[in-house]
Design an enzyme around this catalytic site. Structure first.
Site, PDB file in Angstrom:
ATOM      1  N   VAL A   1       0.845  -1.197   0.000  1.00  0.00           N
ATOM      2  CA  VAL A   1       0.000   0.000   0.000  1.00  0.00           C
ATOM      3  C   VAL A   1       0.880   1.247   0.000  1.00  0.00           C
ATOM      4  O   VAL A   1       0.626   2.202  -0.739  1.00  0.00           O
ATOM      5  CB  VAL A   1      -0.971  -0.011   1.190  1.00  0.00           C
ATOM      6  CG1 VAL A   1      -1.738   1.304   1.273  1.00  0.00           C
ATOM      7  CG2 VAL A   1      -1.954  -1.176   1.069  1.00  0.00           C
ATOM      8  N   ASP A   2       1.918   1.246   0.824  1.00  0.00           N
ATOM      9  CA  ASP A   2       2.846   2.371   0.819  1.00  0.00           C
ATOM     10  C   ASP A   2       3.451   2.583  -0.566  1.00  0.00           C
ATOM     11  O   ASP A   2       3.506   3.697  -1.086  1.00  0.00           O
ATOM     12  CB  ASP A   2       3.985   2.119   1.812  1.00  0.00           C
ATOM     13  CG  ASP A   2       3.649   2.554   3.228  1.00  0.00           C
ATOM     14  OD1 ASP A   2       2.688   3.317   3.406  1.00  0.00           O
ATOM     15  OD2 ASP A   2       4.359   2.125   4.158  1.00  0.00           O
ATOM     16  N   VAL A   3       3.933   1.500  -1.163  1.00  0.00           N
ATOM     17  CA  VAL A   3       4.656   1.631  -2.429  1.00  0.00           C
ATOM     18  C   VAL A   3       3.723   2.081  -3.549  1.00  0.00           C
ATOM     19  O   VAL A   3       4.067   2.975  -4.332  1.00  0.00           O
ATOM     20  CB  VAL A   3       5.367   0.311  -2.778  1.00  0.00           C
ATOM     21  CG1 VAL A   3       5.930   0.362  -4.192  1.00  0.00           C
ATOM     22  CG2 VAL A   3       6.493   0.047  -1.778  1.00  0.00           C
TER      23      VAL A   3
END
Length: 398
Positions: A168-170
């Site tokens: 999700v961060d990436v």
């Protein structure tokens, strides 16, 4: 080449850990000058280990190559003046603080836009800057849970699982990079900057396009099904004599070829298995039948046979296998970075035209405040002013 595409663009980076640093790393990979602004305690990502490279985590080095380091205590008025001078001349500002924090520091969009109307200002947050959850903090795992993503992952009856890599961060970092590039293109037409609101929640939903689309149509809650795809079969991992392999043979021709290869051509005409949709409904029976054959031979044997029949397949690889993957060197996706203290570091490189990108050296991630003195001098501060800011703690230098 893409590594030089953004030369002349200046980006001020007020982000930490993974989502924002992914975005600014991509911009740096494409030639932008990225100035990473850290608090005196540094990017939290420096502390997230193991593994370590010196005193900093490998994660920090993996997300921050190619940037310059400036360390400011933004609660100090003198440091705030430095930040304002910096963003007044920048093209892009990206921040990942909780909504409202930048405004309280005097660096909110309205305040900064008054200094630099052409600035593209990108905010990354957990839930966005509007709505009932706007003031809530969140990290990758929290958003994997809250977005429904974790409900898809794992095997039936097992505890909840998450994707171990911070997907999700990436993907949020990639979304932010895409939005910034689009806004810069619009700025070429009208000369105006603007505010971009990028959230982990929206990015997590975008990851689930297929599953959410299906649920909106039929109302059937998806459940964990291990390695299988809920919309096609066979499209999952099967156990062999000595390991596991992924097989995707769900279209008609490949399914028929697979049945023939395995010595059971009659399976292709079995009403339970006659179409991908029927095989999804009768997945357990299909898996039992296929596994009974696959477990009689090694993974290497089956991969050779399946590829010869143009049936999509791959070994379920670990990272040791990955580093020996014959395509990896050809793609140039593992980048080497020469660090002045730590020697040669290896990290995943720029993912587009990666072999071409690898021919241009990558710069290492900056030490905390590594370029503070040079940047202050470049902004026009005198040696005395620099010394006073360093003595007061407004600015920290490596």
């Amino acid at each position: 080449m893409l590594r030089n595409a953004l030369q002349g663009l200046t980006v001020v980076d007020f982000t930490q850990i993974a989502a924002g640093p992914t975005c600014t790393m991509l911009l740096a990979d494409m030639g932008a000058r990225v100035i990473k602004v850290e608090a005196p305690e540094g990017d939290l990502g420096r502390t997230l280990g193991p593994a370590w490279i010196g005193d900093d985590s490998a994660l920090y080095h993996g997300f921050n190559r190619g940037k310059e380091g400036l360390c400011l205590d933004l609660k100090n008025p003198r440091a705030l003046a430095v930040a304002k001078r910096l963003v007044a001349e920048a093209d892009v500002l990206i921040e990942s603080m909780r909504p409202g924090v930048m405004a309280r520091l005097g660096l909110g969009f309205e305040a900064v836009a008054a200094l630099n109307p052409a600035l593209v200002y990108c905010s990354i947050s957990a839930y966005g800057h509007q709505g009932p959850y706007a003031d809530r903090a969140g990290v990758d795992g929290i958003l994997q849970a809250d977005s429904g993503l974790m409900s898809l992952i794992g095997i039936p009856g097992a505890p909840p699982c998450k994707v171990q890599a911070p997907v999700v961060d990436v993907v949020t970092g990639y979304m932010a990079c895409m939005a910034i590039l689009a806004k810069l293109q619009a700025r070429h037409r009208d000369g105006q900057g603007g505010h971009l609101d990028v959230s982990l929640m929206n990015s997590a939903l975008a990851l689930q396009q297929s599953s959410i689309s299906s649920y909106l149509r039929d109302g059937e809650l998806p459940t964990p099904i291990g390695s299988a795809a809920p919309y096609s079969a066979p499209n999952e991992a099967f156990q062999t004599e000595d390991g596991w392999m992924m097989v995707a043979a769900y279209n008609g021709n490949r399914w028929e070829r697979l049945c023939t290869l395995l010595g059971y051509p009659e399976w292709a005409g079995d009403p339970r298995f006659a179409s991908s949709a029927q095989r999804v409904l009768h997945r357990a029976e299909m898996q039992e039948a296929l596994t009974g054959v696959f477990r009689t031979q090694s993974t290497a044997y089956w991969l050779e046979q399946l590829r010869a029949a143009d049936i999509l397949c791959a070994k379920v690889a670990d990272y040791g296998d990955l580093l020996n993957h014959p395509q990896l060197a050809e793609n140039g996706m593992l980048a080497s970075i020469e660090h002045p203290r730590h020697g040669t570091l290896r990290v995943p490189g720029f993912p587009v035209n990666s072999a071409e990108a690898a021919r241009q050296p990558y710069k290492p991630a900056p030490d905390k405040g590594e370029h503070s003195r040079e940047l202050l001098a470049e902004m026009g501060f005198s040696e005395l002013e620099v010394a006073e800011m360093l003595d007061s703690g407004a600015v920290v230098a490596a």
